[in-house]
Design an enzyme around this catalytic site. Sequence first.
Site, short mmCIF file in Angstrom:
data_model
loop_
_atom_site.label_atom_id
_atom_site.label_comp_id
_atom_site.label_asym_id
_atom_site.label_seq_id
_atom_site.Cartn_x
_atom_site.Cartn_y
_atom_site.Cartn_z
N PRO A 58 36.18 54.93 82.98
CA PRO A 58 36.82 55.10 81.67
C PRO A 58 37.29 53.75 81.11
CG PRO A 58 38.33 55.72 83.42
CD PRO A 58 37.01 55.42 84.08
N HIS A 59 37.19 53.63 79.81
CA HIS A 59 37.66 52.40 79.16
C HIS A 59 37.83 52.65 77.67
CE1 HIS A 59 33.76 51.32 77.25
NE2 HIS A 59 33.27 52.03 78.25
#
Lengths: 148, 91
Positions: A63-64
């Site tokens: 995730p980012h």
Amino acid sequence: MRFLEKGLVKVGAKAADAEDAIKQAGVLLADAKTVEDVYIDAMVQSFQENGPYFVLAPHIAIPHARPEDGVKEASVSLLQLKEPITFGHSSNDPVQLIFGLGASSSEEHIDLLKKLTQLLNKEENVNQLRTAASYHDIKTIIEMEENK
Amino acid sequence: MIKVLSVCGLGQGTSLILKMNVEQALTEKGIQADVEHMDVSTASSMSADYIITSNELAEGLEGHSAKLIIVNNYFDLDEINQAIDNHIVEN
């Protein structure tokens, strides 16, 4: 550039669901001061808007958010779960390794992703990361890969 | 030279990882290609020969003139190689 240093890794964690796991991976970045707190919300928001496409391989989520969402330094954290959880991905669930990515727009961002890709391209590394019992174990896997 | 887009939700992280592995696979096969990474909406309005992305994002790119190639495991070079063999034929 901060890549899976001690303060950025949590082994044997528990997460209630995907959002909780994303937040925890983000908190590791925020605690290490590589991202602003708002970046954590942006990571969760990206999941809500774009779905779980960032579950890039079996067991692995990255995730980012965007560099402009509050990244101070290119960085990668790792939340290793004791019990894997589902993210709703069509082929790569359940997820056990959540790599929080502090995405910067610098050259370091590319170096960081190269290191991460080199590490995760090998299935034996992924299996060892999943079963690692301590940060020491994780560090050993990373160092062995870097010294190849 | 063929033009390939690697696509993710934000165009910042995962599409760059995919680009690295796709470039490596293409180079090993001796296929000359220009691989660019970007988000779905940018890719929608850009012309290319091929788009490589995940099953999760492919829906948003249906109807694109480029040929769509799905990769499920971004870290499995065998799968990426296979996908390229199945879809990309050097002209």
